[in-house]
Design an enzyme around this catalytic site. Structure first.
Site, short mmCIF file in Angstrom:
data_model
loop_
_atom_site.label_atom_id
_atom_site.label_comp_id
_atom_site.label_asym_id
_atom_site.label_seq_id
_atom_site.Cartn_x
_atom_site.Cartn_y
_atom_site.Cartn_z
N GLY A 133 -3.31 -10.39 7.52
CA GLY A 133 -3.20 -11.88 8.02
C GLY A 133 -2.53 -12.79 6.72
O GLY A 133 -2.80 -12.32 5.57
N ASP B 26 -0.95 3.91 7.98
CA ASP B 26 -1.18 2.66 7.41
C ASP B 26 -2.70 2.92 6.74
O ASP B 26 -3.02 2.80 5.46
CB ASP B 26 -1.19 1.59 8.12
CG ASP B 26 -1.88 0.30 7.59
OD1 ASP B 26 -0.94 -0.42 6.62
OD2 ASP B 26 -2.95 -0.16 7.69
N LYS C 207 -3.96 3.84 2.85
CA LYS C 207 -5.16 2.68 1.94
C LYS C 207 -6.13 3.63 1.42
O LYS C 207 -6.77 3.43 0.40
CB LYS C 207 -5.74 1.69 3.09
CG LYS C 207 -4.66 0.72 3.29
CD LYS C 207 -5.18 -0.21 4.52
CE LYS C 207 -4.29 -1.30 4.80
NZ LYS C 207 -4.70 -1.72 6.26
N LYS D 52 0.74 -1.15 0.01
CA LYS D 52 -0.03 -0.17 -0.11
C LYS D 52 0.74 1.62 -0.06
O LYS D 52 0.60 2.11 -0.47
CB LYS D 52 -1.00 -0.03 1.09
CG LYS D 52 -0.26 0.14 2.69
CD LYS D 52 -0.93 -0.58 3.50
CE LYS D 52 -0.36 -2.11 3.31
NZ LYS D 52 -0.69 -2.96 4.39
N GLY E 168 -6.59 -6.16 2.87
CA GLY E 168 -6.37 -7.71 2.98
C GLY E 168 -7.45 -8.64 2.24
O GLY E 168 -7.53 -8.38 0.81
#
Lengths: 427, 427
Positions: free
Chosen positions: A302, A201, A205, A105, A134
């Protein structure tokens, strides 16, 4: 059967998950998608990590040139994270005629224009579904499903670490510091958690998602950003009693006034679909002029959920020749005509410590009213008095940020009350 | 600029919405997608309906041959619903070399193989995102985003009418008949509501979604189907007090035992993301072996939300030449090796009217236990006794349907209690 060779750059959490999915599903993909997808090369300095995943030694490349010159490699999966050396590697791959699938990202948010231009020039695919949230299918939903809409707004819980911390604080009444330490111990937060807890973060995004939604590059530097390090357990508790949960929310809006992009802790009314998004789950709530409201919910991070997004792109790329998404129109900055809204319209939660004197509430209300702010909900906690100070909590109707700031300054400059917290509210 | 001509077959709710979106966004699509999408033809017997939408008279076709022979028409949008004449019209369009975008779940569920074969033969696109759950982006999510997964299960609230009715019954404590009448008056239910309330509409959609998920055609005739006409307000009330909400749930599962597909009223535990999907909102909750849990939420019907899905497909088709999704492998029936599970595993809610005698509960429990059923939750309502009969409500742990049926028969054949309701439960 068509054979497609993959290289994976970086065997961290997501790289490992991607390798596991690709290798365990190889026969399944042959049967279902009619294509034999084989990992032909990995670039990972920790050789023992690659070997422990069962990768044959001759497939472990020692540098990017080796990957790029390997004729068996058709698609390069970049899952290293960070700008460098990822950027150099991705550009090398594109310039060598390899299509690229990335989960990065930060790289895509900052350099999409360079990557897209290189992909175009070399007639390669460039896919980045895994870069945002994700396993939640948000990029393709925006690009394909909602492409007939003018997107009016999006609101997202798009960082798993902060959502885990805020959910824990809310459930256990624990402090930010306590929960962060525990999250780091359990591996839900990194040792250096700055990118997550300070909202970088989420901002990366949001930059990508709002650029896609609003059809112009939204540089992350244009995003108002406030993390969760200052969140007080007391506010979570008061909010809960007033029917709200606290989330780190990424918000993008597009209206006649301009584009508004921000990441900050936000109280969300219980009953709103986003209010039930807990722990490390993520969700994006999108409003379009035709589709009305859509919410996409799932695991935002994950090994396997992010690997699922990567592999979805890999199969897409392997089965669609010369397919390219048009995205940000290959520019580094917003169109010159783009107006950015900075004086946000929102409802606000305001917590004050007020002197326990007659008429305090009416004086505070008068200041708010003077600045055009009307109050929707008040809690005054006389039984929580200590040292002659009483907490008062207000939730306002929709108002503008500048007016709230002026009112707060005016209250704080007086003798009667002090504003302890101001938190934006979504109903 | 590339010009793409559209024909719309049927100007009902969705056809009208589609026309509105296409005509109002024409300049926007030119700017954003670089393509000029123009409605060139409509097929609608009620000429005044077409004229009232602002469609020029010369664009109103009087039969399908006129549409198919119109060289300005590239894509045919079929939004008539029902099998005939929609099927004949769609096949005519494909055989005339036009790509097709359809919202017709019944047609696609029953005849996907014929349509897909015709599309393939004529090298045309065939798109059907709008056939399932309106504006909720579920088809493309399954086909593109989750294509790296083995889909383990899906659970969906995929019919707006029944969800509206059940939400109303739950909120107001009203009976099914009362709420249905009101819903019909407000236009949320059709005068002949059979397809909705008996679960046919949900079964058609589940047939399509489970075929895509499990990579073999799942004929809707293989789907166990139970509607909401027998739902009792009393059960909704008891369920609520025990922490459950009642929904018409479409369930598809794929495991080593086989494929399991069913539509029936189901209690869902409060706190499950599907439990908060109310009114005419819809959602699909998908579990894949890599992505884990994903939920897609939005408007499952309506002129503009379904129109949004149609137009998403239209733009996709207009900007991707010769693009085809592979779907059910063009077959009319499931692969011969497919096993269908009919003895479902589930938890069950059982409401009994029991004689007010000592030991009734222990005797009922003994019957359940004899059939291997263990009880998770019990409510016995002594204060609700009337005519010497007391309601007992049980929720079981996971068990098998056949065992529940046997236990219910045994209880009903005795003197002590009578089973009034059995409802499956999802935690």
């Amino acid at each position: 059967m068509k054979k497609v060779g993959i290289a994976i750059l970086g065997l961290g959490v997501v790289g490992g998950g991607t390798y596991k999915i690709l290798s365990e599903h190889r026969e399944f993909y042959k049967k279902i998608h009619g294509v034999d997808i084989v990992v032909e090369s990995v670039l990972e300095l920790r050789k023992e990590r690659a070997l422990s995943l069962g990768i044959e030694e001759h497939k472990i490349a020692s540098n990017i040139a080796e990957v790029c010159s390997n004729p068996d490699v058709d698609i390069v999966v970049e899952v290293m994270g960070g700008v460098e050396p990822a950027k150099t590697f991705v550009l090398s791959a594109l310039n060598a005629g390899k299509s690229v699938v990335t989960s990065n990202k930060e790289l895509f948010c900052k350099y999409s224009h360079e990557l897209e231009n290189a992909a175009k020039k070399n007639n390669c695919g460039l896919f980045y579904e895994a870069s945002c949230v994700g396993g939640v299918p948000v990029i393709r939903t925006l690009l394909d499903n909602l492409q007939g809409n003018k997107i009016l707004s999006m609101m997202g819980i798009i960082n798993g670490t902060t959502n885990y911390i805020l959910t824990k604080m809310s459930n256990d009444g624990a402090s930010y510091e306590e929960v962060l330490k525990e999250a780091q111990k359990l591996g839900y937060a990194e040792a250096d958690s700055t990118a997550d807890v300070e909202g970088y973060d989420a901002a990366y995004k949001l930059s990508i998602l709002s650029s896609l939604s609003f059809h112009t590059k939204i540089p992350y530097t244009k995003i108002y950003r406030e993390g969760i390090t200052g969140v007080n357990a007391l506010d979570i508790e008061y909010g809960k009693r007033m029917g709200y949960v606290l989330k780190l929310l990424a918000i993008g809006k597009n209206s006649d006034s301009g584009i508004e992009v921000r990441v900050h802790p936000t109280f969300i009314k219980c009953g709103h679909p986003l209010a039930g998004v807990n722990d490390s789950f993520n969700a994006v709530y999108i409003t379009g002029d035709s589709v009305e409201d859509v919410m996409l919910y799932g695991r935002g991070a994950g090994a396997l959920p992010t690997g699922s997004a990567i592999v979805g792109d890999v199969i897409y790329c392997a089965t669609h020749d010369n397919f390219n998404y048009s995205t940000f129109k290959n520019t580094a900055s917003a169109a010159p005509s783009t107006k950015f809204v900075t004086n946000f319209e929102s409802a606000y939660y305001i917590r004050l410590s007020a002197k326990d004197k007659a008429g305090v509430l009416s004086k505070v209300s008068a200041v708010l009213s003077k600045h055009g702010i009307s109050v929707a909900q008040v809690v005054q906690e006389d039984d929580k008095k200590s040292n002659g100070v009483v907490p008062i909590i207000l939730i306002t109707h929709l108002t503008h940020e500048k007016d709230v700031n002026k009112a707060v300054d005016e209250i704080n400059s007086g003798e009667l009350a002090n504003v302890d917290s101001v938190i934006r509210v979504v109903s």
